[in-house]
Design a protein around this motif. Structure first.
Motif, PDB file in Angstrom:
ATOM      1  N   GLU A  34      18.372  19.803  62.293  1.00  0.00           N
ATOM      2  CA  GLU A  34      18.311  19.241  61.307  1.00  0.00           C
ATOM      3  C   GLU A  34      16.862  20.554  61.285  1.00  0.00           C
ATOM      4  N   ALA A  35      16.555  21.237  62.337  1.00  0.00           N
ATOM      5  CA  ALA A  35      15.342  22.061  62.454  1.00  0.00           C
ATOM      6  C   ALA A  35      16.483  22.879  61.922  1.00  0.00           C
ATOM      7  N   LYS A  36      17.708  23.112  62.243  1.00  0.00           N
ATOM      8  CA  LYS A  36      18.843  24.756  61.695  1.00  0.00           C
ATOM      9  C   LYS A  36      18.857  24.480  60.107  1.00  0.00           C
ATOM     10  N   ASN A  37      18.208  23.727  59.561  1.00  0.00           N
ATOM     11  CA  ASN A  37      18.677  23.622  58.109  1.00  0.00           C
ATOM     12  C   ASN A  37      17.289  22.614  57.661  1.00  0.00           C
ATOM     13  N   CYS A  38      16.265  23.944  58.465  1.00  0.00           N
ATOM     14  CA  CYS A  38      14.883  22.919  57.717  1.00  0.00           C
ATOM     15  C   CYS A  38      14.230  24.076  56.892  1.00  0.00           C
ATOM     16  N   ASP A  39      13.015  23.406  55.585  1.00  0.00           N
ATOM     17  CA  ASP A  39      12.992  24.638  55.096  1.00  0.00           C
ATOM     18  C   ASP A  39      11.536  23.845  53.616  1.00  0.00           C
ATOM     19  N   ALA A  40      10.630  23.164  55.697  1.00  0.00           N
ATOM     20  CA  ALA A  40       9.723  22.073  55.131  1.00  0.00           C
ATOM     21  C   ALA A  40       8.384  22.782  55.363  1.00  0.00           C
ATOM     22  N   CYS A  41       9.357  24.872  55.759  1.00  0.00           N
ATOM     23  CA  CYS A  41       7.012  25.359  55.631  1.00  0.00           C
ATOM     24  C   CYS A  41       8.292  26.443  54.924  1.00  0.00           C
ATOM     25  N   SER A  42       7.019  27.323  55.039  1.00  0.00           N
ATOM     26  CA  SER A  42       7.494  28.645  54.292  1.00  0.00           C
ATOM     27  C   SER A  42       7.592  29.310  54.923  1.00  0.00           C
ATOM     28  N   LEU A  43       7.761  29.531  56.476  1.00  0.00           N
ATOM     29  CA  LEU A  43       8.635  30.311  57.519  1.00  0.00           C
ATOM     30  C   LEU A  43       9.917  30.166  57.117  1.00  0.00           C
ATOM     31  N   SER A  44      10.477  29.224  56.742  1.00  0.00           N
ATOM     32  CA  SER A  44      11.959  29.104  56.621  1.00  0.00           C
ATOM     33  C   SER A  44      12.547  30.792  55.350  1.00  0.00           C
ATOM     34  N   ASN A  45      11.109  31.043  54.423  1.00  0.00           N
ATOM     35  CA  ASN A  45      12.152  31.730  53.425  1.00  0.00           C
ATOM     36  C   ASN A  45      12.079  33.162  54.328  1.00  0.00           C
ATOM     37  N   THR A  46      11.625  33.588  55.623  1.00  0.00           N
ATOM     38  CA  THR A  46      11.318  34.302  55.947  1.00  0.00           C
ATOM     39  C   THR A  46      12.078  35.206  57.712  1.00  0.00           C
ATOM     40  N   ARG A  47      12.186  33.824  58.222  1.00  0.00           N
ATOM     41  CA  ARG A  47      13.321  33.772  59.246  1.00  0.00           C
ATOM     42  C   ARG A  47      14.460  34.286  58.952  1.00  0.00           C
ATOM     43  N   ASN A  48      14.942  34.815  60.127  1.00  0.00           N
ATOM     44  CA  ASN A  48      16.518  35.319  59.946  1.00  0.00           C
ATOM     45  C   ASN A  48      17.249  34.299  60.943  1.00  0.00           C
ATOM     46  N   THR A 104       6.037  26.536  69.591  1.00  0.00           N
ATOM     47  CA  THR A 104       4.840  25.032  68.235  1.00  0.00           C
ATOM     48  C   THR A 104       6.086  24.809  67.891  1.00  0.00           C
ATOM     49  N   VAL A 105       6.170  26.219  66.484  1.00  0.00           N
ATOM     50  CA  VAL A 105       7.311  26.211  65.395  1.00  0.00           C
ATOM     51  C   VAL A 105       8.297  27.188  65.475  1.00  0.00           C
ATOM     52  N   LYS A 106       9.068  26.859  65.031  1.00  0.00           N
ATOM     53  CA  LYS A 106      11.209  27.688  65.568  1.00  0.00           C
ATOM     54  C   LYS A 106      11.277  28.358  64.727  1.00  0.00           C
ATOM     55  N   CYS A 107      10.566  28.286  63.568  1.00  0.00           N
ATOM     56  CA  CYS A 107      10.257  30.267  63.038  1.00  0.00           C
ATOM     57  C   CYS A 107       9.462  31.255  62.914  1.00  0.00           C
ATOM     58  N   ARG A 108       9.998  32.352  62.859  1.00  0.00           N
ATOM     59  CA  ARG A 108       9.227  33.485  62.820  1.00  0.00           C
ATOM     60  C   ARG A 108       7.799  32.967  61.982  1.00  0.00           C
ATOM     61  N   ASN A 148       1.495  21.686  61.690  1.00  0.00           N
ATOM     62  CA  ASN A 148       1.946  19.689  60.964  1.00  0.00           C
ATOM     63  C   ASN A 148       3.292  19.877  60.612  1.00  0.00           C
ATOM     64  N   SER A 149       4.198  20.994  59.887  1.00  0.00           N
ATOM     65  CA  SER A 149       5.332  20.506  59.360  1.00  0.00           C
ATOM     66  C   SER A 149       6.197  20.654  60.203  1.00  0.00           C
ATOM     67  N   CYS A 150       6.030  22.085  61.809  1.00  0.00           N
ATOM     68  CA  CYS A 150       7.309  21.770  62.849  1.00  0.00           C
ATOM     69  C   CYS A 150       7.125  20.620  63.752  1.00  0.00           C
ATOM     70  N   SER A 151       5.738  20.103  63.808  1.00  0.00           N
ATOM     71  CA  SER A 151       5.458  18.793  64.879  1.00  0.00           C
ATOM     72  C   SER A 151       6.732  18.592  65.323  1.00  0.00           C
ATOM     73  N   ARG A 152       6.973  17.638  64.442  1.00  0.00           N
ATOM     74  CA  ARG A 152       7.943  16.401  64.380  1.00  0.00           C
ATOM     75  C   ARG A 152       9.007  17.011  65.504  1.00  0.00           C
ATOM     76  N   PHE A 153       9.736  18.448  65.295  1.00  0.00           N
ATOM     77  CA  PHE A 153      10.591  18.891  66.078  1.00  0.00           C
ATOM     78  C   PHE A 153       9.874  18.653  67.864  1.00  0.00           C
ATOM     79  N   LEU A 154       8.581  19.618  67.828  1.00  0.00           N
ATOM     80  CA  LEU A 154       8.307  19.399  69.035  1.00  0.00           C
ATOM     81  C   LEU A 154       8.007  18.255  69.533  1.00  0.00           C
TER      82      LEU A 154
HETATM   83  S1  SF4 Z   1       8.439  26.452  61.717  1.00  0.00           S
HETATM   84 FE1  SF4 Z   1       9.266  24.697  61.651  1.00  0.00          FE
HETATM   85  S2  SF4 Z   1       8.540  23.255  59.755  1.00  0.00           S
HETATM   86 FE2  SF4 Z   1       8.904  25.683  59.316  1.00  0.00          FE
HETATM   87  S3  SF4 Z   1      10.953  25.325  58.323  1.00  0.00           S
HETATM   88 FE3  SF4 Z   1      10.508  26.104  60.121  1.00  0.00          FE
HETATM   89  S4  SF4 Z   1      11.641  24.434  61.320  1.00  0.00           S
HETATM   90 FE4  SF4 Z   1      10.862  24.367  58.947  1.00  0.00          FE
END
Ligand code: SF4
Length: 212
Positions: free
Chosen positions: A37-51, A109-113, A126-132
């Protein structure tokens, strides 16, 4: 009731469906699902810039859970937490506690840079809290080490300074799982004069885990 179920119930997650699944299998399934789920997550804007999504690495049944701030450049490129110079220093700290990457679990605390290595903001945390929260429940550690102020703020909901938070035993929510706050290795690399204080943190950790 197992500690894992207690933790899930604390988060108001229904655990009744778990009762017929062997514990080890359920953990593995849930952990893999959460990671997917995390690997496909776009719940916050960090998903736009992560590798890469940096979910975490280590023993999913570890007694020691280590939580840092957020992936940096090296972590984003490799998909693994705490690589590069900060990772090497973390390895040395673990070695001093008679631990290694194989017998702890390490995450952030968050999974994307966050771009330019800024601190993650509250929306991202907060968006990433369910994963942690899910990782903590499934691992059900005996002790949690928080690396730096961002992790301490996230887990303790506090804005106290590091000088106040270090050197004390805190507890995860209303459980008996102890939490310790250590300086973040990246901070220690920037402030070598503080490195000697890590030894106090290591001694405190040893005093808690002694005999366990
Ligand atoms: S930081 Fe967490 S909530 Fe944001 S896109 Fe990455 S996995 Fe999803």
């Amino acid at each position: 009731m197992s500690r894992k179920h207690e933790l899930l119930n604390l988060m108001n997650i229904d655990t009744s469906w778990m009762k017929n699944i062997p514990n080890g299998k359920m953990n593995l399934l849930s952990f893999n699902n959460l990671e997917l789920e995390a690997k496909n997550c776009d719940a916050c804007s960090l998903s736009n810039t992560r590798n890469n999504v940096v979910f975490g690495k280590g023993d999913q049944k570890a007694k020691v859970l280590i939580i840092g701030e957020a992936p940096g450049k090296d972590e984003d490129l490799s998909g693994e937490p705490f690589v590069g110079r900060a990772g090497k220093l973390l390895n040395e700290i673990l070695f001093s506690m008679k631990l290694s990457r194989d017998n702890v679990y390490i995450t952030n605390t968050v999974k994307c840079r966050p771009p330019e290595n800024r601190n993650p903001n509250s929306d991202e945390i907060n968006s990433c809290s369910r994963f942690l929260d899910g990782q903590i429940s499934l691992i059900s550690p005996s002790i949690i080490i928080l690396l730096g102020k961002v992790a301490a703020e996230r887990l303790m909901n506090t804005s106290e300074p590091m000088s106040f938070l270090r050197g004390k035993v805190h507890y995860y929510k209303n459980t008996d799982i102890p939490m310790l706050v250590f300086y973040h290795p990246a901070y220690l690399l920037r402030s070598p004069s503080e490195k000697s204080k890590v030894w106090d943190d290591i001694l405190l950790m040893k005093s808690i885990t002694h005999g366990s």
